[in-house]
Scaffold this active site. Structure first.
Site, PDB file in Angstrom:
ATOM      1  N   VAL A 294      24.423  -2.402  47.883  1.00 18.19           N
ATOM      2  CA  VAL A 294      23.266  -2.304  48.764  1.00 18.19           C
ATOM      3  C   VAL A 294      22.041  -1.871  47.964  1.00 18.19           C
ATOM      4  CG1 VAL A 294      24.788  -1.662  50.663  1.00 18.19           C
ATOM      5  CG2 VAL A 294      23.563   0.127  49.446  1.00 18.19           C
ATOM      6  N   SER A 295      20.865  -2.172  48.512  1.00 18.69           N
ATOM      7  CA  SER A 295      19.589  -1.723  47.975  1.00 18.69           C
ATOM      8  C   SER A 295      19.446  -2.138  46.506  1.00 18.69           C
ATOM      9  CB  SER A 295      19.468  -0.208  48.160  1.00 18.69           C
ATOM     10  OG  SER A 295      18.158   0.234  47.931  1.00 18.69           O
TER      11      SER A 295
END
Length: 704
Positions: A294-295
């Protein structure tokens, strides 16, 4: 473990080009530097929860027996606890234990969801760069070499090696896959310039000058002494101060972690028997590999898939990826009947420095003020108002009163910088947590490859007094725990951003500092405007050219930003992006939406990228445990696991990926009753026409 390199490789060359040769005889990839630490984790101190189990992750933080001498295992357990909870909401009623969590899908005899297996830690390096990158492989006991799978889990944000343990790590370990991690050259590596203490690979502190540590600033003893003489008690952090641009190599870091993973698997399992009883190594050709996280970790996996031309990665499943797509003005973006967005694909540094400058004032905008209580709790309302006055004094916002000035600042962010209105309500809490300020400072340093001694815009890092903001030594117990408590990007773990040029006349915590130009506390607006000027390449107040020194710095930063742009070419791999429309850290008009458009331009009909935009979801699910947030927002984390399931099914069974679409979730509502499956409908195999995300007539079209 005996270590010997399997081949020599030219500096900067891509290691994957010779991966198969390495795996055929199980010799070590040459990027690995130093010893490999291998540890067996049982069903009492496991891979996923550090022995805490599902209930322990949801409970109080574990403590050290001796706060001044934590063991490596104590540091690991606390690191897992903090990193898991930073990304996964563990509070009651928010989906933990129902949709996700170690206990979901666990057997009746293992209700805490502990996963035993082997863990391997090592440093790797890229080309001639001497700054070590940490890689880790976790191999659960459920791994089956006859049905081998691997998941990448580069850390989110600037986190350390356990930074994706609760996201891609949990999904992969539960699936019986080997999970390969990398800190991407960011991580929690801190260097106390006063004492020379730094962290070993397992997080323990050492002052030994020749010890193999995660990071030390590139200063001679004479230079370090001179710096601390003028600026005592300061810290350097790896992401900000390594004098390299680690993000430029995030793609390579992920590929290196995959290579290390195959080495480990072949060392652990030896030769597996193929058809006809012939010995066959575990290779990319017989292993399903999904790049995930993620991110920042998601963005790293996306760029790894772009770079990989040797078949290491089979598919990609990421959530809220930090991708900075190459600017392509030949297409536009439009949500419903809203404005056509032409100025998309701004860089992270561009929109984040704008948020750092304007959001403090926009916090007081009438349409967001007083709606979420924590927006006011995390911010000083008087200082917000000072920021509006200071911006008005400089001619950067207009308006006769506070409401008008704050609304003006909000319009700048929405209309000039493409921030979606859905993000406005969350942005004040992020500002109060210093998200934009910390990213701006760290990434200006990283993109320009500056050192701690450069003190860009007069900002340094140190502990500070809670009331006055003046620099103080970091408490010894806090420093001992930094590996486990730090997210790698101050303010974190007791280390704050310090404005050395503060109007108080002494270096002061940025959030408490007075700007010399305004004479009031305004979140150190002078320093933030300096960072903005370097990001945009002209004076942020006057619009005029920068002086020679600042212009040289801005040129270095711009060159660093150019190095991290994504190409949009995934080589036809099955790929899923899930992103929350209310993401106020990585605005969708500059990340997932334009990447989808760029990919359509580059790959056209051969593209297998699917983009799922989730309503009532944002970047930091952990905030959903706060009153107000819990009523309005659902966990995006749930959809990361759906994305991984979809890509795995596509690769394993040939199932079609659902079309790109808006996912219409249902908030929990007043009183925040416990989340149910009805709040988070599945990504639809056959979405309604009005829910489909399309690329047509040179436009990314997003349903309202």
């Amino acid at each position: 473990m005996t270590i010997r390199p399997c081949f020599a490789i030219p500096a900067g060359a891509l290691l994957a080009l010779t991966l198969t040769a390495c795996n055929n005889d199980s010799r070590l990839p040459p990027a690995v530097s130093g010893e490999i630490q291998q540890t067996r984790y049982s069903d009492t101190n496991d891979l996923l929860t550090g022995g805490l189990g599902a209930s322990g992750l949801a409970g109080a933080a574990p403590t050290f027996a001796d706060a001044l001498n934590p063991t490596a295992e104590e540091l690991r357990t606390l690191a897992i606890y903090n990193n898991y909870r930073a990304l996964v909401p563990t509070g009651a009623g928010g989906g933990y234990g129902l949709l996700f969590g170690p206990q979901v899908g666990a057997s009746a005899s293992n209700t805490e969801g502990l996963i035993p297996g082997e863990e391997y830690l090592a440093f790797v390096k890229v080309g001639s760069n001497d700054v070590p990158v940490t890689v880790m492989v976790q191999v659960p006991d459920s791994f089956n070499p006859e049905n081998a799978c691997m998941v990448t889990a580069p850390s989110s944000g600037s986190r350390g090696i356990y930074g994706a343990i609760g996201t891609a790590g949990e999904w992969g370990l539960k699936k019986g896959c080997a999970v390969v991690y990398t800190d991407k050259g960011t991580g929690t590596g801190s260097h106390n310039l006063e004492t020379n203490a730094a962290q070993l690979i397992d997080g323990r502190l050492t002052g030994e000058p020749d010890a193999p540590v995660q990071f030390r600033a590139d200063l001679t003893e004479v230079e370090r002494a001179a710096f601390t003489g003028q600026y005592p008690d300061r810290f350097a952090f790896k992401h900000a101060h390594s004098k390299v641009n680690p993000e430029a190599d995030w793609d390579t870091h992920v590929l290196q972690s995959i290579e290390f993973g195959f080495y480990v698997l072949n060392k652990q399992f030896g030769k597996k028997k193929g058809k006809g009883g012939r010995a066959t190594p575990i290779t990319p050709g017989n292993t399903l590999v999904i790049a995930s996280s993620v991110s920042n970790g998601g963005g790293a996996s996306v760029r790894a898939a772009e770079l990989d031309s040797n078949g290491l990665i089979d598919g990609v499943a990421v959530s809220e990826p930090n991708v900075n797509p190459k600017v392509d003005t030949s297409f536009t973006i439009r949500q419903g009947e809203g404005p056509v967005i032409t100025e998309h694909s701004r860089s992270l540094l561009d929109y984040t420095t704008a948020l750092a400058v304007y959001q403090g004032c926009a916090n007081r905008a009438p349409d967001v003020r007083g709606i979420l209580a924590f927006n006011d709790i995390f911010n000083d309302q008087t200082v917000n108002e000072n920021a509006c006055a200071a911006l008005a004094q400089k001619g950067l916002v207009n308006g006769a009163d506070l409401d008008a000035r704050a609304a003006y600042a909000q319009r700048i962010l929405n209309e000039e910088f493409g921030i979606q209105p859905e993000q406005n309500l969350i942005a004040p809490t992020h500002f109060g947590l210093a998200v934009a300020q910390s990213i701006s400072m760290t990434y200006v340093n990283a993109y320009g490859s500056f050192g701690v001694e450069d003190r860009i815009c007069g900002i340094s890092m140190a502990a500070s007094d809670a009331t006055s903001g003046e620099v103080v030594p970091l408490a010894a117990s806090a420093e001992e725990a930094l590996f486990s408590t730090s997210n790698g990007i101050p303010p974190t773990g007791g280390v704050n951003l310090i404005f050395d040029n503060a109007g108080q006349g002494v270096p002061t915590d940025l959030k408490l500092s007075i700007s010399p130009s305004s004479g009031v506390k305004d979140y150190g607006l002078d320093a933030l405007l300096c960072l903005r000027s370097l990001a945009q390449g002209t004076d942020a107040v006057t619009g005029e050219a920068l002086d020679a020194d600042a212009a040289e710095k801005a040129a270095r930063i711009a060159a660093g930003v150019a190095e991290i742009r994504a190409s949009g070419d995934l080589h036809g791999r099955p790929t899923v992006f899930v992103t929350g429309r209310a993401d106020a850290i990585l605005p969708i008009n500059h990340t997932s939406r334009p990447y989808f458009g760029l990919n359509q331009r580059v790959e056209g009909g051969s593209s297998e990228l699917r983009y799922y935009e989730v309503l009532n979801a944002h970047h930091l699910d952990v905030l959903n445990g706060l009153p107000g947030f819990n009523e309005r927002y659902i966990p995006l984390h749930h959809y990361l696991f759906q994305a991984l399931d979809l890509v795995y099914d596509r690769l394993s069974n040939g199932s079609d990926l659902p079309p790109s679409q808006v996912v219409r979730t249902i908030p929990r509502g007043e009183g925040a009753p416990a989340l149910t499956a009805a709040n988070v409908p599945d990504i639809s195999d056959t979405p309604a026409t009005e829910d489909r995300i399309l690329f047509e007539e040179d436009q990314v079209r997003i349903p309202e």
